[in-house]
Design a protein around this motif. Structure first.
Motif, PDB file in Angstrom:
ATOM      1  N   PRO A  31       4.218  54.050  46.919  1.00 19.54           N
ATOM      2  CA  PRO A  31       5.591  54.516  46.676  1.00 19.54           C
ATOM      3  C   PRO A  31       5.806  54.877  45.213  1.00 19.54           C
ATOM      4  CG  PRO A  31       5.596  52.574  48.078  1.00 19.54           C
ATOM      5  CD  PRO A  31       4.188  52.748  47.599  1.00 19.54           C
ATOM      6  N   GLY A  32       6.469  56.003  44.993  1.00 20.68           N
ATOM      7  CA  GLY A  32       6.634  56.509  43.637  1.00 20.68           C
ATOM      8  C   GLY A  32       7.888  56.041  42.937  1.00 20.68           C
ATOM      9  N   LEU A  33       8.608  55.068  43.515  1.00 20.01           N
ATOM     10  CA  LEU A  33       9.871  54.642  42.915  1.00 20.01           C
ATOM     11  C   LEU A  33       9.645  54.001  41.552  1.00 20.01           C
ATOM     12  CD1 LEU A  33      12.788  54.828  43.735  1.00 20.01           C
ATOM     13  CD2 LEU A  33      12.641  52.543  44.702  1.00 20.01           C
ATOM     14  N   LEU A  34       8.736  53.027  41.469  1.00 23.08           N
ATOM     15  CA  LEU A  34       8.467  52.376  40.184  1.00 23.08           C
ATOM     16  C   LEU A  34       7.826  53.340  39.187  1.00 23.08           C
ATOM     17  CD1 LEU A  34       8.512  49.861  38.457  1.00 23.08           C
ATOM     18  CD2 LEU A  34       6.329  49.174  39.473  1.00 23.08           C
ATOM     19  N   PRO A  35       6.815  54.115  39.591  1.00 26.01           N
ATOM     20  CA  PRO A  35       6.287  55.104  38.637  1.00 26.01           C
ATOM     21  C   PRO A  35       7.345  56.072  38.132  1.00 26.01           C
ATOM     22  CG  PRO A  35       4.775  54.846  40.473  1.00 26.01           C
ATOM     23  CD  PRO A  35       6.008  54.075  40.819  1.00 26.01           C
ATOM     24  N   GLY A  36       8.280  56.453  38.982  1.00 29.15           N
ATOM     25  CA  GLY A  36       9.339  57.346  38.547  1.00 29.15           C
ATOM     26  C   GLY A  36      10.222  56.715  37.490  1.00 29.15           C
ATOM     27  N   VAL A  37      10.595  55.445  37.695  1.00 31.23           N
ATOM     28  CA  VAL A  37      11.424  54.735  36.712  1.00 31.23           C
ATOM     29  C   VAL A  37      10.682  54.612  35.383  1.00 31.23           C
ATOM     30  CG1 VAL A  37      12.496  52.525  36.151  1.00 31.23           C
ATOM     31  CG2 VAL A  37      12.750  53.488  38.439  1.00 31.23           C
ATOM     32  N   VAL A  38       9.419  54.209  35.447  1.00 29.72           N
ATOM     33  CA  VAL A  38       8.639  54.028  34.220  1.00 29.72           C
ATOM     34  C   VAL A  38       8.461  55.352  33.488  1.00 29.72           C
ATOM     35  CG1 VAL A  38       6.384  53.356  33.317  1.00 29.72           C
ATOM     36  CG2 VAL A  38       7.462  52.004  35.128  1.00 29.72           C
ATOM     37  N   ALA A  39       8.100  56.405  34.229  1.00 22.91           N
ATOM     38  CA  ALA A  39       7.845  57.698  33.596  1.00 22.91           C
ATOM     39  C   ALA A  39       9.092  58.233  32.908  1.00 22.91           C
ATOM     40  CB  ALA A  39       7.340  58.691  34.646  1.00 22.91           C
ATOM     41  N   VAL A  40      10.234  58.177  33.555  1.00 14.68           N
ATOM     42  CA  VAL A  40      11.470  58.698  32.962  1.00 14.68           C
ATOM     43  C   VAL A  40      11.896  57.846  31.774  1.00 14.68           C
ATOM     44  CG1 VAL A  40      13.912  59.167  33.392  1.00 14.68           C
ATOM     45  CG2 VAL A  40      12.213  59.783  35.101  1.00 14.68           C
ATOM     46  N   ALA A  41      11.725  56.521  31.876  1.00 14.34           N
ATOM     47  CA  ALA A  41      12.086  55.651  30.749  1.00 14.34           C
ATOM     48  C   ALA A  41      11.225  55.963  29.527  1.00 14.34           C
ATOM     49  CB  ALA A  41      11.936  54.190  31.163  1.00 14.34           C
ATOM     50  N   VAL A  42       9.931  56.131  29.740  1.00 12.24           N
ATOM     51  CA  VAL A  42       9.035  56.449  28.618  1.00 12.24           C
ATOM     52  C   VAL A  42       9.384  57.805  28.015  1.00 12.24           C
ATOM     53  CG1 VAL A  42       6.633  56.972  28.027  1.00 12.24           C
ATOM     54  CG2 VAL A  42       7.164  55.007  29.474  1.00 12.24           C
ATOM     55  N   LEU A  43       9.609  58.801  28.864  1.00  8.78           N
ATOM     56  CA  LEU A  43       9.958  60.127  28.362  1.00  8.78           C
ATOM     57  C   LEU A  43      11.290  60.112  27.614  1.00  8.78           C
ATOM     58  CD1 LEU A  43       8.890  62.376  31.385  1.00  8.78           C
ATOM     59  CD2 LEU A  43       7.768  62.186  29.157  1.00  8.78           C
ATOM     60  N   ALA A  44      12.222  59.298  28.072  1.00 13.27           N
ATOM     61  CA  ALA A  44      13.520  59.220  27.390  1.00 13.27           C
ATOM     62  C   ALA A  44      13.360  58.694  25.969  1.00 13.27           C
ATOM     63  CB  ALA A  44      14.469  58.341  28.195  1.00 13.27           C
ATOM     64  N   TRP A  45      12.539  57.657  25.811  1.00 10.42           N
ATOM     65  CA  TRP A  45      12.355  57.108  24.466  1.00 10.42           C
ATOM     66  C   TRP A  45      11.510  58.032  23.602  1.00 10.42           C
ATOM     67  CZ3 TRP A  45      15.221  53.499  22.442  1.00 10.42           C
ATOM     68  CH2 TRP A  45      15.905  52.610  23.310  1.00 10.42           C
ATOM     69  N   LEU A  46      10.502  58.639  24.173  1.00 10.73           N
ATOM     70  CA  LEU A  46       9.693  59.573  23.396  1.00 10.73           C
ATOM     71  C   LEU A  46      10.483  60.809  23.007  1.00 10.73           C
ATOM     72  CD1 LEU A  46       6.259  59.410  25.294  1.00 10.73           C
ATOM     73  CD2 LEU A  46       6.873  58.327  23.113  1.00 10.73           C
ATOM     74  N   GLY A  47      11.404  61.218  23.869  1.00 14.87           N
ATOM     75  CA  GLY A  47      12.204  62.405  23.583  1.00 14.87           C
ATOM     76  C   GLY A  47      13.351  62.153  22.634  1.00 14.87           C
ATOM     77  N   GLY A  48      13.604  60.906  22.318  1.00 12.80           N
ATOM     78  CA  GLY A  48      14.637  60.601  21.345  1.00 12.80           C
ATOM     79  C   GLY A  48      16.019  60.426  21.913  1.00 12.80           C
TER      80      GLY A  48
END
Length: 709
Positions: free
Chosen positions: A197-214
C-alpha cells in the motif's frame, strides 16, 4: 550462529508474514495517527497529544492480538470508533470549563464513555447479535461503510486539510495541495506496486518534498516537538461525576451506544466475510465479547480501543493467508512506531495525514458504489446504499442507523411483496383430484378458463397483502368468475393483512366474482368476511369451483350426475337389460361411518366398489392427514379397479373422510360367475373399466405436472 537460529531466519525471510505485516502497517501509521491526533486535538497544550495518539495506535492492538488474537485478523483503532471518540472528546472539552474539569479529568470522562461503549458491545455479543446482523441487506452495510468514509472526507474538508479552519483561504491552499499530493502519490504507488500500500510512502514522500522545497514551515505540524513520553493516565477520582451526568449524561450514553452498535455491526459483518470468502469460521459473538473486554481495559487507561480492522485484515489475508502471527507482528511494529514517534512526528505536516485520511475515506466506500454497471444492474440497492451513506455523513451515525433500519425494513417488505405471487394459472390448467364421469369432464374442460388460481407465498403483512391484492386485480381477465388464492405456502399472517383479503373479496363480489382462500388456518375464517370462501386445501377449493360450473346446466343433470336409481353408472354403459339387472343383483350394498377406513394399502381383498352416497377419499395413509390425498370419488363413480383386475394388493387407502358413505361392492368371484353367463357384456364392462382408468391416468399425469412445475 546456531542452526536453529539460521533456520528460523530462513523461514522468516521466505515467509509472506513480514511483508503482509509491513503492508498493513503502511496503512495503519498514517490512518491511526491521523485519527488519534484529530481525536485528542481539543486537549492539545494541556496533555501530550502526540503520545496519546502514538500509544493509542499501538498498545490496544498489542493487547488485543495477545488476548483475543485470531488467524488473519489485525487489531487497530478503527475509523468509526476513533471518529466517535473524537466526538466525545470535543463535547467534554467544550463543557470542561463550566464543569471545572482538568484535561486529565476530561480524558477520564472520555475513557469511561469508551469503556461504556465496550460494555454495550459485550452485551450485544452476550445477546448473540450476530444472528440479527444477518438480516441487514448488503446495501445497508455498504451504506454504513461508505458513510464512515464520507465522514472522513467531510472532516478533512471542514478542517482545511490540516490547517484547522478555512480562514484565511490562502493559508488553506498549501495544505490542500499537500493533501492532494499524498493522494496522488499513494494512488500511483499502488498501481506500480499493488502488494505494498502506498499510503505511508505517499505521506513520507510529500513530507520530505515539503521540507526540501522550503514550504514545510508553512504547514501545520502533526505534533509539537516533545520528548519521549508514556501515555498520561486519566484522573478518574477528580471527575465531578454527578454534574457531568446531569449535563452530558444522555449525550454521552447515546454516543457510547452508537459506537457499540456501529462497531459491532462492522465486526459481525466482517466475520461473515471471513466465513464465506476465506473459510475462517468461528463464533463472532465470542469474538465480540473478547474484543469488548480488552477494549474496556484499554479505554479506562485513556487510549482509543482497538477493534477488528477489516481493511488491514484483508491485506494480511491477501498476502499471507490466515496467518496466526501477522496480527502480532503488526502490533509489535506499531509499538516500535510509538517508541520512536517523538523523534520524527513533528516533521510530518498535518496536511499529509489529512491526505492519508482523505484517501482512506474514499477507499472506505465500497467499489461497487462507484460502479456504473452496478448502478444500472441494481438501481434500488445502489440508491439505498448512497442514501444511508449521505445520511451518515450529514446526520451522523445515529441518523444513519435509523435510516439503515428503515431502508432494511422497506427492502425486506418490497422483496416479500414482489415475490408474494409465486405462480398463476389463468387458463384452467389446474384441476381437482375429484374423479367424475366422462360427460362431466367433457363439460368442464372447455369452461375451466373461467377459473383463476393464484399461488401466494411468504409472510403476509398489511403492505405485502395490499401489493398482492392489487396484482390479483390486474391479472384477472373478463372471463374469470372464480378466483382461488392458494395460501398454503404462507407461513404467517398479520391480522391486518386479512383486511386486504376481505376488501379484495368484497371488490370481486361487486363484479360478480367469487373469491376463495385455500390452505388458510380455520382460526382466520371469522376474519375473512362473507365474500371470501375458505377451504382446507387447494383440491377442495377446486372441487368447489368445478361443482359451481356443473350446476350451471340443470338440463344436463341427468347425464352429468348419475341418478340414484343408476347403480352401475359409467360401468354399465352399453350393457343389455338382462345383463345389467343380473350385474346389479351381484353387488352388495354397505355403509361406512364418517372417518371410517374402507381398505388400506396392502390389503388383499379385491372388491370393486361404486359410491352410492357421499364421497370417498383416496390417500397414501389413513387418516388422510397423515399422508397425501390422492383423489375424491363421488356418487356413481367406481374405484378399486386395479386390485379387482390384477389381483394385486391395494396400492392406496380409501375411506369416508367427512360424512358417511354408502357403497355397492362387487366381489371378483361374483363377477366371474356373471361374466360366464354374459361374456359379451363382460367385455363391455372391461372396456368401460379401461376407459375410466385411462381418464384417471391422464388426471394423475396432469396433477404430477402441476407438482413438478
Amino acid at each position: 550462529m546456531s542452526s536453529s537460529s539460521l533456520g528460523w531466519r530462513t523461514r522468516l525471510a521466505g515467509s509472506p508474514v513480514p511483508l503482509a505485516s509491513l503492508s498493513a502497517v503502511a496503512v495503519t501509521i498514517p490512518h491511526a495517527l491521523g485519527l488519534g491526533l484529530l481525536a485528542f486535538g481539543p486537549l492539545a497544550g494541556q496533555l501530550p497529544v502526540a503520545a496519546l495518539a502514538l500509544w493509542s495506535a499501538a498498545l490496544p492492538g498489542v493487547v488485543s492480538a495477545l488476548v483475543a488474537g485470531r488467524p488473519g485478523i489485525v487489531y487497530a483503532p478503527t475509523t468509526v470508533v476513533a471518529l466517535l471518540y473524537a466526538a466525545v472528546v470535543a463535547s467534554l472539552a467544550g463543557a470542561a470549563s463550566s464543569l471545572g474539569m482538568s484535561a486529565a479529568q476530561v480524558l477520564a470522562a472520555c475513557s469511561t464513555t469508551a469503556a461504556l461503549a465496550c460494555g454495550f458491545q459485550w452485551l450485544f455479543g452476550a445477546l448473540r447479535l450476530a444472528s440479527l446482523a444477518r438480516f441487514l441487506p448488503i446495501s445497508v452495510m455498504h451504506g454504513f461503510a461508505a458513510g464512515v468514509g464520507l465522514s472522513m472526507v467531510v472532516g478533512q474538508l471542514r478542517g482545511g486539510f490540516g490547517a484547522g479552519s478555512w480562514h484565511p483561504l490562502a493559508a488553506v491552499l498549501p495544505h490542500a495541495l499537500a493533501a492532494l499530493a499524498v493522494v496522488a502519490v499513494a494512488v500511483l504507488a499502488n498501481r506500480r506496486w499493488p502488494r505494498l500500500p502506498g499510503l505511508l510512502p505517499g505521506v513520507v514522500a510529500v513530507a520530505v518534498l515539503a521540507w526540501l522545497g522550503g514550504w514545510g514551515p508553512a504547514l501545520v505540524p502533526a505534533a509539537a516537538a516533545e520528548p519521549f513520553a508514556l501515555p498520561p493516565l486519566p484522573d478518574h477520582a477528580g471527575v465531578p461525576w454527578r454534574a457531568l451526568v446531569e449535563s452530558q449524561g444522555l449525550h454521552l450514553v447515546s454516543l457510547a451506544l452508537l459506537m457499540a452498535v456501529v462497531n459491532s455491526l462492522e465486526v459481525l459483518v466482517f466475520n461473515q466475510e471471513l466465513a464465506l470468502d476465506h473459510g475462517l469460521r468461528g463464533d463472532p459473538n465470542r469474538a465480540l465479547r473478547r474484543e469488548s473486554a480488552v477494549g474496556a481495559v484499554c479505554a479506562l487507561c485513556g487510549l482509543i480501543p482497538a477493534s477488528t480492522s477489516a481493511s488491514r485484515s484483508r491485506i494480511v489475508l491477501a498476502q499471507a493467508g490466515a496467518s496466526s502471527s501477522a496480527g502480532l507482528v503488526h502490533a509489535l511494529l506499531m509499538v516500535l512506531v510509538a517508541v520512536t514517534g517523538h523523534w520524527w512526528l513533528q516533521w510530518v505536516p498535518m496536511a499529509c495525514l489529512a491526505g492519508a485520511l482523505l484517501l482512506a475515506g474514499l477507499t472506505q466506500v465500497p467499489a461497487v458504489m462507484w460502479s456504473r454497471a452496478y448502478a444500472r444492474a441494481v438501481p434500488a440497492s445502489w440508491t439505498q446504499s448512497w442514501l444511508v451513506a449521505l445520511v451518515f455523513s450529514m446526520a451522523g451515525g445515529a441518523g444513519a442507523l435509523v435510516a439503515g433500519l428503515v431502508v432494511a425494513t422497506f427492502v425486506l417488505l418490497h422483496a416479500s411483496a414482489s415475490s408474494a405471487i409465486r405462480r398463476t394459472h389463468l387458463d384452467g390448467q389446474v384441476r381437482s383430484r375429484r374423479l367424475r364421469r366422462g360427460a362431466a369432464e367433457a363439460w368442464l374442460v372447455p369452461r375451466m378458463n373461467r377459473l383463476a388460481v393464484v399461488e401466494v407465498q411468504g409472510v403476509m403483512s398489511f403492505g405485502v397483502a395490499a401489493y398482492m391484492a392489487e396484482q390479483v386485480r390486474t391479472l384477472l381477465r373478463p372471463e374469470h368468475e372464480w378466483v382461488i388464492l392458494d395460501v398454503s405456502r404462507v407461513p404467517a399472517w398479520d391480522t391486518t393483512a386479512l383486511v386486504q383479503v376481505r376488501a379484495l373479496g368484497r371488490d370481486l363480489a361487486h363484479k360478480r366474482r367469487q373469491l376463495a382462500l385455500a390452505g388458510i388456518d380455520a382460526g382466520f375464517a371469522a376474519q375473512l368476511g362473507v365474500h371470501v370462501e375458505r377451504f382446507a386445501d387447494l383440491d377442495r377449493a377446486l372441487e368447489w369451483a368445478e361443482d359451481a360450473l356443473l350446476v350451471e346446466q340443470p338440463a344436463l343433470a341427468s347425464t352429468l350426475i348419475a341418478p340414484q336409481s343408476d347403480l352401475l353408472g359409467e360401468l354399465g354403459e352399453g350393457l343389455s337389460g338382462a345383463a345389467r339387472m343380473a350385474l346389479e343383483q351381484a353387488f352388495v350394498e354397505t355403509t361406512y361411518a364418517a372417518g371410517q377406513c374402507i381398505f388400506r394399502a396392502g390389503d388383499d381383498e379385491r372388491d370393486l366398489c361404486i359410491v352410492r352416497s357421499g364421497h370417498v377419499t383416496m390417500s397414501t395413509q389413513w387418516p388422510p392427514s397423515q399422508g397425501l390425498r390422492l383423489a375424491t370419488i363421488g356418487h356413481g363413480m367406481a374405484f378399486g379397479e386395479m386390485a379387482f383386475l390384477n389381483g394385486q394388493p391395494r396400492t392406496a387407502c380409501a375411506g369416508s373422510e367427512a360424512r358417511p358413505v354408502g357403497l355397492a361392492r362387487l366381489g371378483r368371484g361374483a363377477f366371474d360367475t356373471w361374466a360366464a353367463a354374459y361374456p359379451k357384456d363382460a367385455l363391455r364392462v372391461m372396456n368401460n373399466l379401461a376407459l375410466m382408468g385411462t381418464r384417471r391416468l391422464a388426471a394423475t399425469t396432469r396433477q404430477l405436472r402441476a407438482v413438478l412445475e
